[in-house]
Design an enzyme around this catalytic site. Structure first.
Site, PDB file in Angstrom:
ATOM      1  N   LYS A 244       5.264  -4.332  -4.542  1.00 15.04           N
ATOM      2  CA  LYS A 244       6.990  -3.994  -4.433  1.00 15.04           C
ATOM      3  C   LYS A 244       7.383  -4.166  -3.242  1.00 15.04           C
ATOM      4  O   LYS A 244       8.461  -4.765  -3.036  1.00 15.04           O
ATOM      5  CB  LYS A 244       7.336  -2.687  -5.086  1.00 15.04           C
ATOM      6  CG  LYS A 244       8.760  -2.258  -4.985  1.00 15.04           C
ATOM      7  CD  LYS A 244       9.485  -2.993  -5.968  1.00 15.04           C
ATOM      8  CE  LYS A 244      10.895  -2.806  -6.439  1.00 15.04           C
ATOM      9  NZ  LYS A 244      11.513  -3.747  -7.076  1.00 15.04           N
TER      10      LYS A 244
ATOM     11  N   ARG B   7       3.697  -0.165  -5.081  1.00 12.45           N
ATOM     12  CA  ARG B   7       3.521  -0.666  -3.658  1.00 12.45           C
ATOM     13  C   ARG B   7       2.053  -1.340  -3.570  1.00 12.45           C
ATOM     14  O   ARG B   7       1.817  -1.992  -2.608  1.00 12.45           O
ATOM     15  CB  ARG B   7       3.565   0.577  -2.720  1.00 12.45           C
ATOM     16  CG  ARG B   7       4.901   1.142  -2.577  1.00 12.45           C
ATOM     17  CD  ARG B   7       4.810   2.272  -1.463  1.00 12.45           C
ATOM     18  NE  ARG B   7       4.891   1.579  -0.170  1.00 12.45           N
ATOM     19  CZ  ARG B   7       6.060   1.456   0.646  1.00 12.45           C
ATOM     20  NH1 ARG B   7       7.106   1.932  -0.016  1.00 12.45           N
ATOM     21  NH2 ARG B   7       5.898   1.003   1.492  1.00 12.45           N
TER      22      ARG B   7
ATOM     23  N   HIS C 148      15.405 -37.648 -10.099  1.00 15.56           N
ATOM     24  CA  HIS C 148      14.703 -38.147  -8.833  1.00 15.56           C
ATOM     25  C   HIS C 148      12.909 -37.791  -8.988  1.00 15.56           C
ATOM     26  O   HIS C 148      12.408 -37.526  -7.985  1.00 15.56           O
ATOM     27  CB  HIS C 148      15.367 -37.406  -7.591  1.00 15.56           C
ATOM     28  CG  HIS C 148      16.784 -37.868  -7.475  1.00 15.56           C
ATOM     29  ND1 HIS C 148      17.012 -39.113  -7.192  1.00 15.56           N
ATOM     30  CD2 HIS C 148      17.853 -37.369  -7.947  1.00 15.56           C
ATOM     31  CE1 HIS C 148      18.352 -39.250  -7.326  1.00 15.56           C
ATOM     32  NE2 HIS C 148      18.960 -38.147  -7.762  1.00 15.56           N
TER      33      HIS C 148
ATOM     34  N   GLU D  48       7.168 -14.328 -12.536  1.00 16.79           N
ATOM     35  CA  GLU D  48       6.627 -13.171 -11.723  1.00 16.79           C
ATOM     36  C   GLU D  48       6.008 -12.071 -12.931  1.00 16.79           C
ATOM     37  O   GLU D  48       4.956 -11.708 -12.869  1.00 16.79           O
ATOM     38  CB  GLU D  48       7.876 -12.358 -11.051  1.00 16.79           C
ATOM     39  CG  GLU D  48       7.429 -11.196 -10.335  1.00 16.79           C
ATOM     40  CD  GLU D  48       8.775 -10.785  -9.652  1.00 16.79           C
ATOM     41  OE1 GLU D  48      10.055 -10.899  -9.916  1.00 16.79           O
ATOM     42  OE2 GLU D  48       8.412 -10.037  -8.565  1.00 16.79           O
TER      43      GLU D  48
ATOM     44  N   CYS E  13       0.689  -1.144   0.023  1.00 16.41           N
ATOM     45  CA  CYS E  13      -0.155   0.174  -0.037  1.00 16.41           C
ATOM     46  C   CYS E  13       1.035   1.265   0.015  1.00 16.41           C
ATOM     47  O   CYS E  13       2.000   1.388   0.746  1.00 16.41           O
ATOM     48  CB  CYS E  13      -0.819   0.191   1.434  1.00 16.41           C
ATOM     49  SG  CYS E  13      -1.975  -1.176   1.319  1.00 16.41           S
TER      50      CYS E  13
ATOM     51  N   LYS F 142      11.853 -14.487 -11.912  1.00 22.18           N
ATOM     52  CA  LYS F 142      11.631 -13.370 -12.939  1.00 22.18           C
ATOM     53  C   LYS F 142      10.613 -13.789 -14.040  1.00 22.18           C
ATOM     54  O   LYS F 142       9.760 -12.914 -14.174  1.00 22.18           O
ATOM     55  CB  LYS F 142      13.071 -13.062 -13.466  1.00 22.18           C
ATOM     56  CG  LYS F 142      13.323 -11.474 -13.710  1.00 22.18           C
ATOM     57  CD  LYS F 142      13.682 -10.874 -12.522  1.00 22.18           C
ATOM     58  CE  LYS F 142      12.933 -10.860 -11.254  1.00 22.18           C
ATOM     59  NZ  LYS F 142      13.416 -10.440 -10.035  1.00 22.18           N
TER      60      LYS F 142
ATOM     61  N   GLU G 235      16.834 -17.352  -9.719  1.00 20.46           N
ATOM     62  CA  GLU G 235      16.515 -16.131  -9.867  1.00 20.46           C
ATOM     63  C   GLU G 235      15.560 -15.760 -11.287  1.00 20.46           C
ATOM     64  O   GLU G 235      14.841 -15.180 -11.353  1.00 20.46           O
ATOM     65  CB  GLU G 235      17.555 -15.068  -9.649  1.00 20.46           C
ATOM     66  CG  GLU G 235      17.471 -13.491 -10.074  1.00 20.46           C
ATOM     67  CD  GLU G 235      16.308 -13.124  -9.474  1.00 20.46           C
ATOM     68  OE1 GLU G 235      15.781 -13.541  -8.085  1.00 20.46           O
ATOM     69  OE2 GLU G 235      15.795 -11.974  -9.609  1.00 20.46           O
TER      70      GLU G 235
ATOM     71  N   ASN H  11      -1.688   1.756   6.128  1.00 18.04           N
ATOM     72  CA  ASN H  11      -0.689   0.466   5.600  1.00 18.04           C
ATOM     73  C   ASN H  11      -0.533  -0.319   6.483  1.00 18.04           C
ATOM     74  O   ASN H  11       0.057   0.145   7.536  1.00 18.04           O
ATOM     75  CB  ASN H  11       0.340   1.220   4.733  1.00 18.04           C
ATOM     76  CG  ASN H  11       1.415   0.239   4.536  1.00 18.04           C
ATOM     77  OD1 ASN H  11       1.064  -1.061   4.152  1.00 18.04           O
ATOM     78  ND2 ASN H  11       2.729   0.628   4.250  1.00 18.04           N
ATOM     79  N   GLY H  12      -0.540  -1.518   6.437  1.00 17.95           N
ATOM     80  CA  GLY H  12      -0.382  -2.699   7.481  1.00 17.95           C
ATOM     81  C   GLY H  12      -1.442  -3.512   7.801  1.00 17.95           C
ATOM     82  O   GLY H  12      -2.324  -3.719   7.045  1.00 17.95           O
TER      83      GLY H  12
ATOM     84  N   TRP I   8      -3.117  -2.713  -1.308  1.00 23.29           N
ATOM     85  CA  TRP I   8      -2.603  -4.059  -1.791  1.00 23.29           C
ATOM     86  C   TRP I   8      -3.872  -4.732  -0.890  1.00 23.29           C
ATOM     87  O   TRP I   8      -3.297  -4.748   0.347  1.00 23.29           O
ATOM     88  CB  TRP I   8      -1.257  -4.325  -1.488  1.00 23.29           C
ATOM     89  CG  TRP I   8      -1.073  -5.839  -2.134  1.00 23.29           C
ATOM     90  CD1 TRP I   8      -0.739  -6.084  -3.486  1.00 23.29           C
ATOM     91  CD2 TRP I   8      -0.958  -6.995  -1.342  1.00 23.29           C
ATOM     92  NE1 TRP I   8      -0.364  -7.465  -3.471  1.00 23.29           N
ATOM     93  CE2 TRP I   8      -0.653  -8.057  -2.407  1.00 23.29           C
ATOM     94  CE3 TRP I   8      -0.999  -7.290  -0.004  1.00 23.29           C
ATOM     95  CZ2 TRP I   8      -0.373  -9.383  -1.969  1.00 23.29           C
ATOM     96  CZ3 TRP I   8      -1.031  -8.577   0.473  1.00 23.29           C
ATOM     97  CH2 TRP I   8      -0.681  -9.738  -0.602  1.00 23.29           C
TER      98      TRP I   8
HETATM   99  O1  M6R Z   1      12.572  -5.325  -0.707  1.00 31.07           O
HETATM  100  P1  M6R Z   1      13.060  -6.787  -0.666  1.00 31.07           P
HETATM  101  O2  M6R Z   1      14.286  -6.924  -1.526  1.00 31.07           O
HETATM  102  O3  M6R Z   1      13.078  -7.189   0.696  1.00 31.07           O
HETATM  103  O4  M6R Z   1      12.157  -7.713  -1.235  1.00 31.07           O
HETATM  104  C1  M6R Z   1      12.166  -8.990  -1.101  1.00 31.07           C
HETATM  105  C2  M6R Z   1      11.349  -9.524  -2.334  1.00 31.07           C
HETATM  106  O5  M6R Z   1       9.940  -9.223  -2.055  1.00 31.07           O
HETATM  107  C3  M6R Z   1      11.350  -9.375  -3.817  1.00 31.07           C
HETATM  108  O6  M6R Z   1      12.756  -9.679  -4.029  1.00 31.07           O
HETATM  109  C4  M6R Z   1      10.454  -9.821  -4.679  1.00 31.07           C
HETATM  110  O7  M6R Z   1      10.864 -11.378  -4.789  1.00 31.07           O
HETATM  111  C5  M6R Z   1      10.706  -9.021  -6.156  1.00 31.07           C
HETATM  112  N1  M6R Z   1       9.404  -9.060  -6.620  1.00 31.07           N
HETATM  113  C6  M6R Z   1      11.261 -10.205  -7.140  1.00 31.07           C
HETATM  114  O8  M6R Z   1      11.479  -9.512  -8.416  1.00 31.07           O
END
Ligand code: M6R
Length: 605
Positions: free
Chosen positions: A600, A27, A500, A484, A2, A481, A477, A98-99, A74
């Site tokens: 984010k 956010r 396996h 996502e 948020c 990506k 990673e 937010n929270g 969010w």
């Molecule tokens: O702000 P942070 O690096 O702590 O965030 C961690 C994850 O939420 C963040 O890396 C998330 O996995 C990304 N959206 C990946 O692209």
């Protein structure tokens, strides 16, 4: 999660807030809303959907006022609908939150709110409790309410009879605030403030800030005045614009040579790694018996690369723990364990809580954070900032490679502090690290070819990514990506594990991306690739450009990576995988920067 914004001053609050909400939309982007406080009373305009939808709705209304609050949501409590969008109003109180308020059900009962609320949110309950305590003194109402809340909150509050004033209070969830040339602002992060001023402050937890057109004042919960500690943003406003690219993700991928260079070069002295500016003492690098990295998502994947580096070069044990699982596995950390918390935002609550726990156990700690002054940076003993600048796309790219850069530097400093490397070895390693920006440029110059390769997986339902050791970490990673931003199911698999069970899922319809960059693993990796090819898989191979392949015709595609020493091949390989994910998403016509259901900054557990 948020985004929150507040503005009070001499200008039109509506336009300022709508522009700010667009900057904060990364956010959370389920719904958005604003409230304006003026002589005519409090006007609220909110709806499910994006900020652009809110803008359209606002244009149909006659909204006036130079004091207001705004929110981009969010969803946590309650579905995505107009009623659950913020701001929430109860009596004279209007707020954004937010929270998560964990005890909201108890509060509903305690204050007899059943049937009186118009949304399903925990946030509206806070507005109702504030109204319950409000008798004309905002500080007292806020203090009494906050003492009843369990959970995390960043609240910005308007009271109908407190013209031109915004009150704010927080626990865990962030709020920064600033005084501008014509008023004052608050926000969940500096992105929304930086177009107005470079000076800001981070609100301490359990303090009340009052913004008026004359500035900002801060009090503790006992009502005592508290001096504000000012900080300065060290990037300019142009860095939070798309700079001509269609999406932030592309811009951020393209920025990597520069930001990785900035992160590394500012920490080289006489050819050696140097953390004296950060004050990180050598003894914490030399004395620890083990290391525990805590992080989430992409940051955790950076940690896995760090683990390979440190175990190989320093020979001490490194655990990498998903911060969200840390507390539930009876963590064994102590004063001999150096804890490294990695986070782009510096606000990820799981990482923050894990770090606080580790510190209580006596562990020395270093955080690797991108956002200056963020909670994780302040909660750790030492902080090393990455120089990625604002990362706006939800999918992390430049934050990841700058985190890697810091981990390469830390490994080298640790080797020095422990007397493990000769001067020559240190200088050699550092000179290879300094080549990363130029190598990244080489990959980026092949963007069109990578775009073509992305086209070969765009119609896949599942994509497997296989490799061993460091290559496997790179693929974890790369796979995150792709999932996502493209919504293609993808799994990174340690190629030795395929037999396996998972190899059952490989068919001629399953593209496989294989990364082979480590000399010592090459022959095993190439055999594993044969195994999936025997099951019909089309393989896209990423391999060093000087590597001779006896039968490259058996690969559907081969992408040649510029050559670095094996330990550094993560950099060119990762940037290639980022571009593949980006182009798949782009060509599918998706909202690359704001993938569905994500946000984010993850400030709820
Ligand atoms: O702000 P942070 O690096 O702590 O965030 C961690 C994850 O939420 C963040 O890396 C998330 O996995 C990304 N959206 C990946 O692209």
């Amino acid at each position: 999660m948020c985004g929150i914004i507040g503005y009070t001053g001499k200008s039109d609050a509506k336009d300022i807030m709508l522009d700010a909400l667009e900057l904060l939309e990364y956010r959370g982007y389920d719904s958005a809303g604003i409230a304006l406080l003026s002589k005519e009373g409090t006007q609220i305009c909110k709806r499910a959907g994006r900020v652009k939808d809110l803008r359209d709705l606002c244009a149909q209304k006659n909204l006036v006022g130079s004091c207001g609050i705004g929110h981009t949501r969010w969803a946590t409590h309650g579905g995505v609908c107009d009623e659950n969008a913020h701001p929430h109003r109860f009596g004279k109180v209007t707020l954004i939150h937010n929270g998560i308020i964990e005890n909201y059900r108890e509060l509903v009962e305690r204050y007899h709110l059943q049937g009186k609320l118009s949304s399903e949110t925990d946030s509206e309950v806070v507005a109702a409790v504030l109204e319950h305590f409000y008798t004309g003194d905002p500080y007292s109402a806020i203090r009494r309410t906050v003492l009843k809340l369990k959970g995390t909150f960043a609240l910005a509050i308007l009271f109908d009879d407190q013209p031109e004033k915004i009150y704010a209070v927080r626990n865990v969830s962030p709020i920064v605030a600033a005084v501008t040339t014509d008023g004052a602002m608050l926000s969940s992060d500096v992105a929304a403030i930086v177009p107005f001023t470079a000076d800001y402050f981070v609100m301490p937890e359990f303090h009340v800030v009052c913004l008026s057109k004359d500035g900002a004042q801060m009090f503790d919960l006992a009502g005592d005045h508290v001096e504000i500690e000012w900080l300065k943003v060290d990037w300019d406003v142009s860095r939070s614009s798309k700079g001509g690219y269609p999406f932030f993700m592309e811009k951020e991928i393209m920025e990597q040579p520069k930001v990785v260079g900035d992160t590394v070069l500012s920490r080289i002295r006489n050819g050696k790694p140097d953390f004296s500016k950060e004050g990180v003492p050598d003894h914490i690098l030399a004395d620890c018996q083990r290391i525990c990295v805590i992080a989430c998502g992409t940051a955790m994947h950076a940690g896995l690369v760090g683990k390979s580096l440190i175990q190989a070069m320093i020979g001490i044990h490194v655990d990498v723990v998903m911060a969200s699982e840390f507390m539930y596995n009876d963590p064994v950390v102590d004063s001999d364990t150096l804890v490294i918390a990695i986070s782009q935002s510096g606000e990820t609550i799981d990482t923050l809580e894990a770090l606080k726990f580790a510190r209580k156990c006596g562990s020395p700690s270093i955080s690797v954070v991108n956002v200056k002054g963020a909670s994780i940076a302040r909660a750790s003993e030492y902080v090393i900032y990455t120089c990625a600048g604002p990362e706006i796309a939800v999918a992390s790219t430049k934050a990841y490679t700058t985190q890697l850069a810091v981990l390469y530097l830390l490994t080298a400093r640790m080797a020095m502090a422990r007397g493990l490397w000769s001067e020559e070895e240190t200088l050699g390693y550092m000179s290879e690290l300094s080549r990363v920006p130029e190598v990244m440029e080489k990959v980026l110059s092949q963007k069109d070819e990578i775009h073509r390769l992305a086209g070969t997986i765009i119609n896949a339902r599942d994509v497997f990514m296989i490799g061993r050791g460091l290559d496997y970490s790179i693929l974890l990673e790369g796979s995150l990506k792709l999932k996502e931003v493209s919504y293609i199911h993808s799994e990174a698999y340690a190629s030795g594990e395929l037999k396996h069970g998972t190899i059952a899922l490989i068919t001629e319809d399953t593209p496989v991306i294989a990364v082979v960059t480590q000399e010592k693993l090459k022959s095993k990796e190439l055999s594993n690739i044969r195994e999936v090819q025997s099951r019909g898989a089309r393989v896209l191979l990423l391999i060093k450009e000087d590597e001779k392949l006896e039968d490259d015709k058996r690969f559907a595609n081969v992408f040649r990576l510029p050559v670095m020493e094996d330990a550094f091949m993560v950099m060119p390989a990762s940037i290639t995988l980022q571009l593949i994910a980006y182009f798949v998403s782009l060509d599918k016509g998706l909202d690359v920067d704001k993938p569905r259901n994500l946000a984010k900054v993850v400030t709820v557990e």
